[in-house]
Write a protein that holds these residues in place. Structure first.
Motif, PDB file in Angstrom:
ATOM      1  N   ALA A  31       1.746 -17.455  -0.449  1.00 45.62           N
ATOM      2  CA  ALA A  31       2.090 -17.029   0.913  1.00 45.62           C
ATOM      3  C   ALA A  31       3.172 -15.961   0.893  1.00 45.62           C
ATOM      4  CB  ALA A  31       2.536 -18.226   1.745  1.00 45.62           C
ATOM      5  N   THR A  32       4.131 -16.089  -0.018  1.00 50.63           N
ATOM      6  CA  THR A  32       5.208 -15.102  -0.135  1.00 50.63           C
ATOM      7  C   THR A  32       4.654 -13.767  -0.604  1.00 50.63           C
ATOM      8  OG1 THR A  32       6.802 -16.849  -0.609  1.00 50.63           O
ATOM      9  CG2 THR A  32       7.420 -14.605  -1.247  1.00 50.63           C
ATOM     10  N   ILE A  33       3.784 -13.791  -1.595  1.00 52.04           N
ATOM     11  CA  ILE A  33       3.175 -12.549  -2.087  1.00 52.04           C
ATOM     12  C   ILE A  33       2.354 -11.899  -0.976  1.00 52.04           C
ATOM     13  CG2 ILE A  33       1.429 -11.602  -3.662  1.00 52.04           C
ATOM     14  CD1 ILE A  33       2.423 -13.674  -5.750  1.00 52.04           C
ATOM     15  N   THR A  34       1.540 -12.689  -0.275  1.00 52.21           N
ATOM     16  CA  THR A  34       0.722 -12.149   0.814  1.00 52.21           C
ATOM     17  C   THR A  34       1.598 -11.504   1.878  1.00 52.21           C
ATOM     18  OG1 THR A  34      -1.020 -13.774   0.439  1.00 52.21           O
ATOM     19  CG2 THR A  34      -0.962 -12.738   2.610  1.00 52.21           C
ATOM     20  N   ALA A  35       2.662 -12.192   2.275  1.00 48.20           N
ATOM     21  CA  ALA A  35       3.564 -11.662   3.299  1.00 48.20           C
ATOM     22  C   ALA A  35       4.232 -10.371   2.839  1.00 48.20           C
ATOM     23  CB  ALA A  35       4.610 -12.703   3.674  1.00 48.20           C
ATOM     24  N   GLU A  36       4.616 -10.322   1.585  1.00 50.05           N
ATOM     25  CA  GLU A  36       5.290  -9.117   1.068  1.00 50.05           C
ATOM     26  C   GLU A  36       4.330  -7.929   1.021  1.00 50.05           C
ATOM     27  OE1 GLU A  36       8.485  -6.863  -0.270  1.00 50.05           O
ATOM     28  OE2 GLU A  36       8.466  -8.862   0.588  1.00 50.05           O
ATOM     29  N   VAL A  37       3.095  -8.149   0.562  1.00 49.12           N
ATOM     30  CA  VAL A  37       2.107  -7.064   0.527  1.00 49.12           C
ATOM     31  C   VAL A  37       1.833  -6.576   1.950  1.00 49.12           C
ATOM     32  CG1 VAL A  37      -0.285  -6.436  -0.017  1.00 49.12           C
ATOM     33  CG2 VAL A  37       1.055  -7.783  -1.651  1.00 49.12           C
ATOM     34  N   ARG A  38       1.619  -7.509   2.876  1.00 52.10           N
ATOM     35  CA  ARG A  38       1.351  -7.127   4.272  1.00 52.10           C
ATOM     36  C   ARG A  38       2.503  -6.328   4.863  1.00 52.10           C
ATOM     37  NH1 ARG A  38      -1.017 -12.687   6.848  1.00 52.10           N
ATOM     38  NH2 ARG A  38      -3.153 -12.457   6.103  1.00 52.10           N
TER      39      ARG A  38
ATOM     40  N   VAL B 134      -5.308 -11.339   0.892  1.00 59.15           N
ATOM     41  CA  VAL B 134      -5.478 -12.729   0.458  1.00 59.15           C
ATOM     42  C   VAL B 134      -4.961 -12.828  -0.970  1.00 59.15           C
ATOM     43  CG1 VAL B 134      -7.138 -14.562  -0.001  1.00 59.15           C
ATOM     44  CG2 VAL B 134      -7.498 -13.035   1.933  1.00 59.15           C
ATOM     45  N   THR B 135      -4.192 -13.878  -1.235  1.00 57.75           N
ATOM     46  CA  THR B 135      -3.640 -14.078  -2.574  1.00 57.75           C
ATOM     47  C   THR B 135      -4.134 -15.395  -3.140  1.00 57.75           C
ATOM     48  OG1 THR B 135      -1.648 -12.889  -1.923  1.00 57.75           O
ATOM     49  CG2 THR B 135      -1.510 -14.200  -3.920  1.00 57.75           C
TER      50      THR B 135
ATOM     51  N   THR C 183      -8.821  -6.227   1.741  1.00 59.18           N
ATOM     52  CA  THR C 183     -10.098  -5.808   2.311  1.00 59.18           C
ATOM     53  C   THR C 183      -9.844  -5.094   3.627  1.00 59.18           C
ATOM     54  OG1 THR C 183     -10.384  -7.899   3.479  1.00 59.18           O
ATOM     55  CG2 THR C 183     -11.353  -7.754   1.296  1.00 59.18           C
ATOM     56  N   GLY C 184     -10.803  -4.259   4.023  1.00 55.71           N
ATOM     57  CA  GLY C 184     -10.689  -3.583   5.310  1.00 55.71           C
ATOM     58  C   GLY C 184     -11.151  -2.149   5.240  1.00 55.71           C
ATOM     59  N   GLU C 185     -10.530  -1.327   6.102  1.00 57.78           N
ATOM     60  CA  GLU C 185     -10.917   0.075   6.222  1.00 57.78           C
ATOM     61  C   GLU C 185      -9.708   0.977   6.048  1.00 57.78           C
ATOM     62  OE1 GLU C 185     -12.677   0.495  10.075  1.00 57.78           O
ATOM     63  OE2 GLU C 185     -14.404  -0.742   9.563  1.00 57.78           O
ATOM     64  N   VAL C 186      -9.949   2.110   5.404  1.00 54.19           N
ATOM     65  CA  VAL C 186      -8.942   3.164   5.286  1.00 54.19           C
ATOM     66  C   VAL C 186      -9.580   4.474   5.731  1.00 54.19           C
ATOM     67  CG1 VAL C 186      -7.602   2.059   3.446  1.00 54.19           C
ATOM     68  CG2 VAL C 186      -9.517   3.534   2.844  1.00 54.19           C
TER      69      VAL C 186
END
Length: 153
Positions: free
Chosen positions: A57-64, A81-82, A90-93
């Motif tokens: 959860a910490t890694i996910t929050a930091e990346v976000r 997602v970690t 995932t998503g669009e750029v």
């Protein structure tokens, strides 16, 4: 879940970095009257599964939060997602250069061992495809000629 833990990442808050998580935990602790964690919470924190979930959860929050710090990514649909030390974005750029930026941001977060990207390049709606001529505005319908000064009277 322990009361007062202040785990913003587990609740899905998107714009909270590590400092924000600490501040939230401190504020929660103060709101509870400065009470120390119960014995049940200490046992829960010692559970390897709980520790792993907290790390993820910490890694996910930091990346976000790092992605949201880049203005061009704020309006894009990106999901993080970690699992263990593996991060999937995932998503669009908007272009292929943004794919490289996302990979760089995610790979520099402490605790990330591997990054997997599933990103679609979707140009902004107002841009033309590569190699296409720029769009020219449609010509306006011919206007009726204005009367000359002599005709107007």
């Amino acid at each position: 879940m322990c009361a007062g833990r202040g785990d913003a990442a587990a609740r899905g808050e998107r714009r909270v970095g590590r400092a924000g998580l600490r501040a939230l935990g401190l504020a929660t602790l103060l709101a509870l009257g400065g009470a120390a964690p119960s014995a049940g919470c200490r046992r829960e924190a010692e559970d390897p599964t709980v520790r792993q979930s907290l790390r993820e959860a910490t890694i996910t929050a930091e990346v976000r939060s790092r992605l949201l710090a880049v203005e061009t990514f704020r309006e894009l649909p990106l999901a993080v997602v970690t699992s263990g030390d593996r991060v999937a974005v995932t998503g669009e750029v908007r272009d292929s250069a943004q794919v490289d930026v996302v990979r760089g941001i995610a790979s520099r977060v402490q605790g990330v061992g591997a990054v997997t990207l599933d990103l679609r390049v979707v140009p902004p709606p107002d841009s033309a495809p590569a190699g296409a001529e720029p769009r020219r505005p449609e010509p306006a319908a011919p206007a009726e000629p204005l009367p000359s000064l002599e005709e107007a009277g």
